[in-house]
Motif scaffolding. Structure first.
Motif, PDB file in Angstrom:
ATOM      1  N   ALA A 282      12.808  42.634  29.400  1.00 10.30           N
ATOM      2  CA  ALA A 282      13.880  41.827  29.988  1.00 10.30           C
ATOM      3  C   ALA A 282      13.694  41.604  31.482  1.00 10.30           C
ATOM      4  N   GLY A 283      12.680  42.226  32.057  1.00 10.38           N
ATOM      5  CA  GLY A 283      12.427  42.027  33.480  1.00 10.38           C
ATOM      6  C   GLY A 283      13.035  43.076  34.379  1.00 10.38           C
ATOM      7  N   GLY A 284      13.440  44.219  33.789  1.00 12.01           N
ATOM      8  CA  GLY A 284      13.962  45.306  34.595  1.00 12.01           C
ATOM      9  C   GLY A 284      15.454  45.510  34.430  1.00 12.01           C
ATOM     10  N   VAL A 285      15.979  46.415  35.219  1.00  5.97           N
ATOM     11  CA  VAL A 285      17.390  46.774  35.170  1.00  5.97           C
ATOM     12  C   VAL A 285      18.100  46.193  36.384  1.00  5.97           C
ATOM     13  N   ARG A 286      19.222  45.563  36.154  1.00  7.62           N
ATOM     14  CA  ARG A 286      20.022  45.009  37.246  1.00  7.62           C
ATOM     15  C   ARG A 286      21.299  45.831  37.388  1.00  7.62           C
ATOM     16  N   THR A 287      21.613  46.199  38.612  1.00  7.33           N
ATOM     17  CA  THR A 287      22.817  46.983  38.844  1.00  7.33           C
ATOM     18  C   THR A 287      23.897  46.111  39.470  1.00  7.33           C
ATOM     19  N   MET A 288      25.141  46.488  39.196  1.00  6.71           N
ATOM     20  CA  MET A 288      26.290  45.773  39.737  1.00  6.71           C
ATOM     21  C   MET A 288      27.193  46.770  40.453  1.00  6.71           C
ATOM     22  N   THR A 289      27.979  46.273  41.366  1.00  4.00           N
ATOM     23  CA  THR A 289      28.999  47.109  41.987  1.00  4.00           C
ATOM     24  C   THR A 289      30.155  47.251  41.009  1.00  4.00           C
ATOM     25  N   ALA A 290      30.429  48.487  40.622  1.00  6.03           N
ATOM     26  CA  ALA A 290      31.448  48.722  39.599  1.00  6.03           C
ATOM     27  C   ALA A 290      32.844  48.569  40.175  1.00  6.03           C
ATOM     28  N   ASP A 291      33.790  48.311  39.284  1.00  7.96           N
ATOM     29  CA  ASP A 291      35.193  48.309  39.683  1.00  7.96           C
ATOM     30  C   ASP A 291      35.621  49.709  40.097  1.00  7.96           C
ATOM     31  N   LEU A 292      36.693  49.783  40.823  1.00  8.18           N
ATOM     32  CA  LEU A 292      37.364  51.043  41.088  1.00  8.18           C
ATOM     33  C   LEU A 292      38.714  50.987  40.386  1.00  8.18           C
ATOM     34  N   PRO A 293      38.962  51.896  39.436  1.00  4.53           N
ATOM     35  CA  PRO A 293      38.091  52.981  39.016  1.00  4.53           C
ATOM     36  C   PRO A 293      37.040  52.518  38.011  1.00  4.53           C
TER      37      PRO A 293
ATOM     38  N   CYS B 260      38.456  51.566  30.204  1.00  2.00           N
ATOM     39  CA  CYS B 260      39.372  50.451  29.975  1.00  2.00           C
ATOM     40  C   CYS B 260      39.326  49.434  31.104  1.00  2.00           C
ATOM     41  N   THR B 261      39.238  49.920  32.334  1.00  2.00           N
ATOM     42  CA  THR B 261      39.212  49.015  33.483  1.00  2.00           C
ATOM     43  C   THR B 261      37.960  48.157  33.475  1.00  2.00           C
ATOM     44  N   VAL B 262      36.802  48.780  33.339  1.00  2.71           N
ATOM     45  CA  VAL B 262      35.546  48.047  33.439  1.00  2.71           C
ATOM     46  C   VAL B 262      35.371  47.097  32.260  1.00  2.71           C
ATOM     47  N   GLN B 263      35.708  47.532  31.066  1.00  2.00           N
ATOM     48  CA  GLN B 263      35.585  46.631  29.920  1.00  2.00           C
ATOM     49  C   GLN B 263      36.472  45.405  30.092  1.00  2.00           C
ATOM     50  N   SER B 264      37.681  45.599  30.586  1.00  5.25           N
ATOM     51  CA  SER B 264      38.580  44.462  30.800  1.00  5.25           C
ATOM     52  C   SER B 264      38.021  43.510  31.844  1.00  5.25           C
ATOM     53  N   SER B 265      37.397  44.052  32.895  1.00  3.02           N
ATOM     54  CA  SER B 265      36.775  43.201  33.911  1.00  3.02           C
ATOM     55  C   SER B 265      35.601  42.428  33.333  1.00  3.02           C
ATOM     56  N   MET B 266      34.786  43.106  32.515  1.00  2.00           N
ATOM     57  CA  MET B 266      33.642  42.429  31.892  1.00  2.00           C
ATOM     58  C   MET B 266      34.093  41.271  31.007  1.00  2.00           C
ATOM     59  N   LEU B 267      35.184  41.466  30.284  1.00  2.00           N
ATOM     60  CA  LEU B 267      35.593  40.470  29.292  1.00  2.00           C
ATOM     61  C   LEU B 267      36.455  39.355  29.868  1.00  2.00           C
TER      62      LEU B 267
ATOM     63  N   GLY C 211      36.255  38.644  33.601  1.00  2.00           N
ATOM     64  CA  GLY C 211      35.708  38.209  34.879  1.00  2.00           C
ATOM     65  C   GLY C 211      36.677  38.391  36.031  1.00  2.00           C
ATOM     66  N   LEU C 212      37.753  39.157  35.799  1.00  2.00           N
ATOM     67  CA  LEU C 212      38.776  39.365  36.818  1.00  2.00           C
ATOM     68  C   LEU C 212      38.721  40.785  37.358  1.00  2.00           C
ATOM     69  N   ALA C 213      39.300  40.992  38.530  1.00  2.00           N
ATOM     70  CA  ALA C 213      39.418  42.320  39.116  1.00  2.00           C
ATOM     71  C   ALA C 213      40.605  43.051  38.479  1.00  2.00           C
ATOM     72  N   PRO C 214      40.630  44.384  38.580  1.00  2.00           N
ATOM     73  CA  PRO C 214      41.724  45.141  37.966  1.00  2.00           C
ATOM     74  C   PRO C 214      43.115  44.693  38.408  1.00  2.00           C
ATOM     75  N   GLY C 215      43.250  44.305  39.667  1.00  2.00           N
ATOM     76  CA  GLY C 215      44.551  43.852  40.140  1.00  2.00           C
ATOM     77  C   GLY C 215      45.001  42.557  39.500  1.00  2.00           C
ATOM     78  N   GLU C 216      44.049  41.822  38.896  1.00  2.00           N
ATOM     79  CA  GLU C 216      44.386  40.557  38.232  1.00  2.00           C
ATOM     80  C   GLU C 216      44.573  40.739  36.724  1.00  2.00           C
ATOM     81  N   HIS C 217      43.695  41.496  36.071  1.00  2.00           N
ATOM     82  CA  HIS C 217      43.881  41.671  34.618  1.00  2.00           C
ATOM     83  C   HIS C 217      44.846  42.801  34.288  1.00  2.00           C
TER      84      HIS C 217
ATOM     85  N   VAL D  60      46.081  43.123  28.527  1.00  2.00           N
ATOM     86  CA  VAL D  60      45.004  42.605  29.380  1.00  2.00           C
ATOM     87  C   VAL D  60      45.308  41.149  29.714  1.00  2.00           C
ATOM     88  N   HIS D  61      45.593  40.876  30.982  1.00  2.00           N
ATOM     89  CA  HIS D  61      45.889  39.513  31.414  1.00  2.00           C
ATOM     90  C   HIS D  61      44.588  38.761  31.682  1.00  2.00           C
TER      91      HIS D  61
END
Length: 292
Positions: free
Chosen positions: A32-43, A47-54, A56-62, A87-88
């Motif tokens: 796949a051309g290597g591993v790409r890292t992202m800046t994770a949500d806080l926290p 539940c938080t990160v999956q909701s952001s992935m699905l 595209g919003l920040a925790p304060g929005e979803h 999940v908004h």
């Protein structure tokens, strides 16, 4: 026409784990051309990160600011709620359906998986009879999928999914069900959650000698999915919500709050329990952060 795609979410995976103990994953990353890292949500929690992935919003929005939080009106701490209505925001499959109404989505064990607009859903949902037992079971959409999967693969091994008995059995069950769902329903987007590393890392620690075995077990299951999806012409993405690191310093927030007279408990059957509604202050502790 949308290209069939599967997203494998490997809980607890970090780049330093992709090595000789996980050869299928290592080879996939190389192709796949290597591993790409992202800046994770806080926290950086499930539940938080999956909701952001699905969304595209920040925790304060979803709105999913943790795996659980304190409900002030009911005076209860509530973790691991399951309704997708919490999940908004527009979900990725909803965006895809706007572009192509033929798109279908199977959500297999990503969280907030009940009562969503996904076409196919499989998620843990224990039964709680009046005698106090907790019986492993599932919630599915369509409803008949619950009986079909458990008739074929046995009752979902809930007590091997999380908790002190967590092991590879729950991931094996999820992998088998993902293959069955693809073979029978051919979803355009398959979201597959693979939990095995998460509890192994929490239980034993990232540097434990046992981790090499745990990684090999998971890598074998990932290999089954990679082979199956490759043969079916399905594009695969592999992602992680967070990594787990050794703890160097822990602060016992609730012990401190109790020592200051801010946290109250009550005794029930010889054990102390938090009395949240009576406490001027307490901490809802959730892995990376605590909400006070």
């Amino acid at each position: 026409m949308a290209h069939p795609t599967a997203v494998l979410l490997v809980a607890g995976l970090s780049p330093n784990l992709i090595g000789d103990s996980m050869p299928r994953l290592r080879d996939f990353a190389r192709r796949a051309g290597g591993v790409r890292t992202m800046t994770a949500d806080l926290p950086a929690v499930t539940c938080t990160v999956q909701s952001s992935m699905l969304t595209g919003l920040a925790p304060g929005e979803h709105g999913i600011v943790a795996n659980g939080w304190y409900d002030r009106e009911s005076a209860e701490v509530r973790f691991w709620k399951q309704s997708n209505r919490l999940v908004h925001g527009e979900k990725v499959w909803e965006t895809a359906k706007k572009r192509d109404p033929r798109v279908t989505c199977a959500n297999l064990f990503w969280w907030f998986n009940m009562h969503s607009s996904a076409d196919i859903a499989v998620t843990p949902r224990p039964l709680y009879p009046a005698d106090g037992r907790k019986i492993p079971d599932l919630w599915t959409e369509p409803v008949e999928l619950r009986e079909r999967l458990q008739s074929r693969f046995g009752r979902f091994p809930l007590f091997h999914f999380w908790g002190p008995q967590a092991d590879i059995r729950s991931t094996e069950w999820i992998v088998a069900s993902a293959i069955e769902v693809w073979n029978s329903l051919h979803p355009t987007l398959s979201l597959v959650y693979l939990p095995h590393l998460d509890y192994a890392l929490q239980r034993d620690g990232p540097g434990a000698a046992s981790m090499a075995r745990e990684q090999r077990e998971l890598d074998r299951q990932i290999g089954f999915l990679l082979d199956h999806f490759a043969a079916a012409g399905v594009r695969v993405m592999i992602a992680s919500e967070y990594g787990i690191e050794p703890v160097s310093r822990a602060i016992e927030l609730n012990a401190l709050l109790r020592s200051e007279g801010l946290l109250r408990v009550r005794e029930e059957l010889g054990r102390e329990h938090l009395d949240a509604g009576a406490s001027p202050a307490f901490a809802v502790v959730d892995h990376q952060v605590a909400h006070v």
